[in-house]
Design a protein around this motif. Structure first.
Motif, short mmCIF file in Angstrom:
data_model
loop_
_atom_site.label_atom_id
_atom_site.label_comp_id
_atom_site.label_asym_id
_atom_site.label_seq_id
_atom_site.Cartn_x
_atom_site.Cartn_y
_atom_site.Cartn_z
N UNK A 5 -53.85 -1.05 -81.28
CA UNK A 5 -54.84 -0.50 -82.20
C UNK A 5 -54.50 -1.08 -83.56
N UNK A 6 -55.53 -1.54 -84.29
CA UNK A 6 -55.31 -2.08 -85.63
C UNK A 6 -56.23 -1.37 -86.61
N UNK A 7 -55.66 -0.98 -87.75
CA UNK A 7 -56.43 -0.37 -88.83
C UNK A 7 -56.25 -1.21 -90.09
N UNK A 8 -57.23 -1.11 -90.97
CA UNK A 8 -57.17 -1.83 -92.23
C UNK A 8 -56.56 -0.98 -93.32
N UNK A 64 -62.13 0.01 -94.50
CA UNK A 64 -62.85 1.28 -94.38
C UNK A 64 -62.35 2.02 -93.15
N UNK A 65 -62.69 3.30 -93.07
CA UNK A 65 -62.27 4.11 -91.93
C UNK A 65 -63.45 4.32 -90.99
N UNK A 66 -63.14 4.64 -89.76
CA UNK A 66 -64.18 4.90 -88.75
C UNK A 66 -64.65 6.33 -88.87
N UNK A 67 -65.94 6.52 -89.13
CA UNK A 67 -66.51 7.86 -89.18
C UNK A 67 -66.57 8.40 -87.76
N UNK A 68 -65.83 9.46 -87.50
CA UNK A 68 -65.78 10.03 -86.16
C UNK A 68 -64.61 9.50 -85.34
N UNK A 69 -63.90 8.53 -85.86
CA UNK A 69 -62.78 7.95 -85.12
C UNK A 69 -61.49 8.71 -85.36
N UNK A 70 -60.67 8.81 -84.32
CA UNK A 70 -59.34 9.41 -84.40
C UNK A 70 -58.39 8.57 -83.58
N UNK A 71 -57.20 8.34 -84.11
CA UNK A 71 -56.15 7.63 -83.38
C UNK A 71 -55.10 8.66 -82.99
N UNK A 72 -54.87 8.81 -81.70
CA UNK A 72 -53.95 9.82 -81.20
C UNK A 72 -52.60 9.22 -80.83
N UNK A 117 -54.16 9.23 -93.06
CA UNK A 117 -53.20 8.37 -93.73
C UNK A 117 -53.69 8.09 -95.14
N UNK A 118 -52.91 7.40 -95.98
CA UNK A 118 -53.33 7.17 -97.37
C UNK A 118 -54.64 6.40 -97.51
N UNK A 119 -55.06 5.66 -96.49
CA UNK A 119 -56.35 4.95 -96.54
C UNK A 119 -57.49 5.78 -95.96
N UNK A 120 -57.18 6.95 -95.39
CA UNK A 120 -58.21 7.83 -94.85
C UNK A 120 -58.38 7.80 -93.34
N UNK A 121 -57.59 7.00 -92.63
CA UNK A 121 -57.68 6.97 -91.17
C UNK A 121 -57.21 8.30 -90.60
N UNK A 122 -57.96 8.84 -89.65
CA UNK A 122 -57.63 10.13 -89.04
C UNK A 122 -56.65 9.90 -87.89
N UNK A 123 -55.51 10.58 -87.96
CA UNK A 123 -54.47 10.48 -86.94
C UNK A 123 -54.25 11.85 -86.31
N UNK A 124 -53.92 11.84 -85.03
CA UNK A 124 -53.61 13.07 -84.32
C UNK A 124 -52.27 12.92 -83.63
N UNK A 125 -51.40 13.90 -83.79
CA UNK A 125 -50.16 13.99 -83.01
C UNK A 125 -50.43 15.02 -81.93
#
Length: 133
Positions: A5-8, A64-72, A117-125
């Motif tokens: 998985x890659x995020x910007x 940019x971040x994915x609207x509705x996206x979550x990385x688990x 995260x600081x760029x706005x990506x939604x993360x789930x543990x």
């Protein structure tokens, strides 16, 4: 199913500080730094046969971040979920949704924590308790 998985990011150094702290909770080693042929910097975190990557957008546009996206991220225990959350918040992340904890009942119950995260990506543990035998 996934190889990586890659995020910007808008700030690779800030992202490295954040993800070094957060992903070390899960046992990932330090980021392998790489510079693309375009000159953009990238970070590769490897653990358990998968890769999580952070990059400056190669197309030169803002990240940019994915609207509705979550990385688990899979955790081994409720304590690891909490540690992931706490490391994220301590390194510039934002706690979102409900506080870390158990969601649901019975065999479908899970321990969850959500952060950005600081760029706005939604993360789930996430930790799924093993069913009692």
């Amino acid at each position: 199913m996934f190889s990586h998985i890659m995020v910007g990011t808008q700030d690779i150094d800030r992202s490295q500080r954040f993800y070094d702290a957060v992903l070390s909770v899960l046992g990932a080693g330090a980021a392998v730094q790489n510079t693309a042929s375009s000159g953009h910097k990238r970070l590769f975190y490897r653990h358990d046969g998968a890769s999580f990557c952070v990059t400056e957008p190669i197309n030169g546009e803002p990240a940019t971040v994915a609207n509705g996206g979550t990385i688990g991220f899979k955790c081994d225990s409720p304590e690891q979920v909490q540690a992931f959350h706490d490391a994220a918040v301590a390194h510039g992340g934002t706690s979102i949704e409900s506080p870390p904890g158990l969601r649901g009942e019975g065999p479908g119950a899970m321990y969850l924590a959500y952060v950005r995260d600081p760029d706005g990506h939604k993360l789930c543990a996430l930790h799924r308790p093993k069913p009692a035998r």
